[in-house]
Motif scaffolding. Structure first.
Motif, PDB file in Angstrom:
ATOM      1  N   ASN A   8      -0.816  28.894  -3.411  1.00  0.00           N
ATOM      2  CA  ASN A   8      -0.340  29.624  -4.589  1.00  0.00           C
ATOM      3  C   ASN A   8       1.137  29.996  -4.434  1.00  0.00           C
ATOM      4  O   ASN A   8       1.559  30.496  -3.391  1.00  0.00           O
ATOM      5  N   GLY A   9       1.912  29.738  -5.484  1.00  0.00           N
ATOM      6  CA  GLY A   9       3.326  30.059  -5.468  1.00  0.00           C
ATOM      7  C   GLY A   9       4.206  28.997  -4.854  1.00  0.00           C
ATOM      8  O   GLY A   9       5.436  29.110  -4.892  1.00  0.00           O
ATOM      9  N   ARG A  10       3.613  27.957  -4.297  1.00  0.00           N
ATOM     10  CA  ARG A  10       4.386  26.876  -3.694  1.00  0.00           C
ATOM     11  C   ARG A  10       4.559  25.727  -4.686  1.00  0.00           C
ATOM     12  O   ARG A  10       3.665  25.421  -5.474  1.00  0.00           O
ATOM     13  N   CYS A  11       5.716  25.088  -4.621  1.00  0.00           N
ATOM     14  CA  CYS A  11       6.007  23.914  -5.441  1.00  0.00           C
ATOM     15  C   CYS A  11       6.083  22.695  -4.533  1.00  0.00           C
ATOM     16  O   CYS A  11       6.790  22.719  -3.513  1.00  0.00           O
ATOM     17  N   ALA A  12       5.363  21.662  -4.897  1.00  0.00           N
ATOM     18  CA  ALA A  12       5.248  20.489  -4.032  1.00  0.00           C
ATOM     19  C   ALA A  12       5.609  19.212  -4.775  1.00  0.00           C
ATOM     20  O   ALA A  12       5.366  19.078  -5.978  1.00  0.00           O
ATOM     21  N   LEU A  13       6.175  18.280  -4.041  1.00  0.00           N
ATOM     22  CA  LEU A  13       6.483  16.940  -4.540  1.00  0.00           C
ATOM     23  C   LEU A  13       5.771  15.925  -3.674  1.00  0.00           C
ATOM     24  O   LEU A  13       5.876  15.971  -2.441  1.00  0.00           O
ATOM     25  N   VAL A  14       5.043  15.009  -4.301  1.00  0.00           N
ATOM     26  CA  VAL A  14       4.346  13.946  -3.588  1.00  0.00           C
ATOM     27  C   VAL A  14       4.852  12.609  -4.094  1.00  0.00           C
ATOM     28  O   VAL A  14       4.706  12.284  -5.277  1.00  0.00           O
ATOM     29  N   THR A  15       5.478  11.820  -3.225  1.00  0.00           N
ATOM     30  CA  THR A  15       5.885  10.477  -3.620  1.00  0.00           C
ATOM     31  C   THR A  15       4.706   9.530  -3.419  1.00  0.00           C
ATOM     32  O   THR A  15       3.827   9.778  -2.603  1.00  0.00           O
ATOM     33  N   GLY A  16       4.695   8.447  -4.180  1.00  0.00           N
ATOM     34  CA  GLY A  16       3.547   7.548  -4.110  1.00  0.00           C
ATOM     35  C   GLY A  16       2.271   8.272  -4.492  1.00  0.00           C
ATOM     36  O   GLY A  16       1.189   7.966  -3.993  1.00  0.00           O
ATOM     37  N   GLY A  17       2.393   9.235  -5.411  1.00  0.00           N
ATOM     38  CA  GLY A  17       1.283  10.130  -5.695  1.00  0.00           C
ATOM     39  C   GLY A  17       0.384   9.731  -6.844  1.00  0.00           C
ATOM     40  O   GLY A  17      -0.481  10.510  -7.235  1.00  0.00           O
ATOM     41  N   SER A  18       0.551   8.545  -7.379  1.00  0.00           N
ATOM     42  CA  SER A  18      -0.258   8.154  -8.533  1.00  0.00           C
ATOM     43  C   SER A  18      -1.599   7.553  -8.156  1.00  0.00           C
ATOM     44  O   SER A  18      -2.499   7.455  -8.994  1.00  0.00           O
ATOM     45  N   ARG A  19      -1.758   7.168  -6.901  1.00  0.00           N
ATOM     46  CA  ARG A  19      -3.027   6.563  -6.476  1.00  0.00           C
ATOM     47  C   ARG A  19      -3.168   6.677  -4.963  1.00  0.00           C
ATOM     48  O   ARG A  19      -2.253   7.098  -4.265  1.00  0.00           O
ATOM     49  N   GLY A  20      -4.323   6.281  -4.467  1.00  0.00           N
ATOM     50  CA  GLY A  20      -4.562   6.235  -3.030  1.00  0.00           C
ATOM     51  C   GLY A  20      -4.448   7.592  -2.359  1.00  0.00           C
ATOM     52  O   GLY A  20      -4.831   8.632  -2.914  1.00  0.00           O
TER      53      GLY A  20
END
Length: 252
Positions: A8-20
């Motif tokens: 909660n309260g954290r902002c995250a970025l995930v690359t290659g995050g559309s699958r797998g």
């Protein structure tokens, strides 16, 4: 103890995050409270499917197309990510490509693209957000490597080299981040049932499955909890580590 995995309260970025694995991490992070954004490369259908799936649960997910190997594209994406999230506390570098080729058949273009997406992409995306993490004195960088960084594999010299580079990058950067509470770690999964694995030849997959002590490939939902550990306060004492949910393929 029940709150140590809370984002909660954290902002995250995930690359290659559309699958797998990337999508599994994005879902788990979102369900544990993170405000999330996903980068993908020309994978609108899967990105939209993930967004709709999470929207049904009341979660908002932003998706953005970006080739992480392209410096200009990453710079442009960084501006949009910061506009939407405000800041990025957690970066998961999961973008990757596969494809097995005998060494003598690997072209310079093959080599450059493999290292470009995996290693250069990890560098470019991390560089975009690492300085702000250092200033805020809190951050998490989680790089997706592979157990093949340690073990190697026939037909994957370029892939193994890229993943080994990620392990080395992780260890080196952790020295700079840790004094500022920016913890840099990696995950080195074993073979997991993803499109990337399915893109390898039948012979290669049969050979690999026969090597695994557990006798099967992993599932993405068996990898994502390791990322949640490293992203949360539960993982605050992990520094420069590479955790390996790999079904016993490599035992360190």
């Amino acid at each position: 103890m029940s709150d140590i995995f809370n984002l909660n309260g954290r902002c995250a970025l995930v690359t290659g995050g559309s699958r797998g694995i990337g999508a599994a991490i994005a879902e788990l992070f979102t369900r544990n409270g993170a405000k999330l954004m996903v980068l993908h490369y020309n994978d609108d259908a899967n990105a939209d499917s993930l967004r709709v799936r999470l929207a049904r649960e009341g979660h908002d997910l932003a998706c953005l197309n970006c080739d992480v190997a392209d410096e200009a594209a990453v710079a442009q994406a960084t501006d949009e990510v910061q506009r939407r999230l405000g800041q990025v506390d957690i970066v998961v570098n999961c973008a990757g490509i596969g494809g097995d080729k005998r060494f003598e058949d690997i072209s310079v273009a093959d080599w450059d693209r493999m290292l470009g997406v995996h290693l250069r992409g990890t560098f470019l995306v991390t560089r975009a957000f690492f300085p702000d993490m250092m200033k805020r004195q809190w951050g998490r960088v989680i790089n997706i490597a592979s157990q093949l960084a340690y073990k190697g594999a026939p037909g994957l010299a370029h892939y193994c080299a890229a993943k080994a580079g990620i392990v080395g990058f992780t260890r080196a950067l952790s020295y700079e981040g840790a004094p500022h509470n920016v913890m840099v770690n990696a995950i080195a999964p074993g073979p997991v049932e993803t499109d990337l694995l399915m893109g390898l030849s039948d012979d290669w997959r049969a050979m690999k499955q026969a090597q695994l002590p557990v006798g099967r490939f992993g599932r993405v939902d068996e990898i994502a909890p390791t990322a949640l550990l490293l992203a949360s306060e539960a993982g605050a004492f992990y520094c420069g580590q590479t955790l390996s949910p790999n079904g016993g393929d490599v035992m360190l």
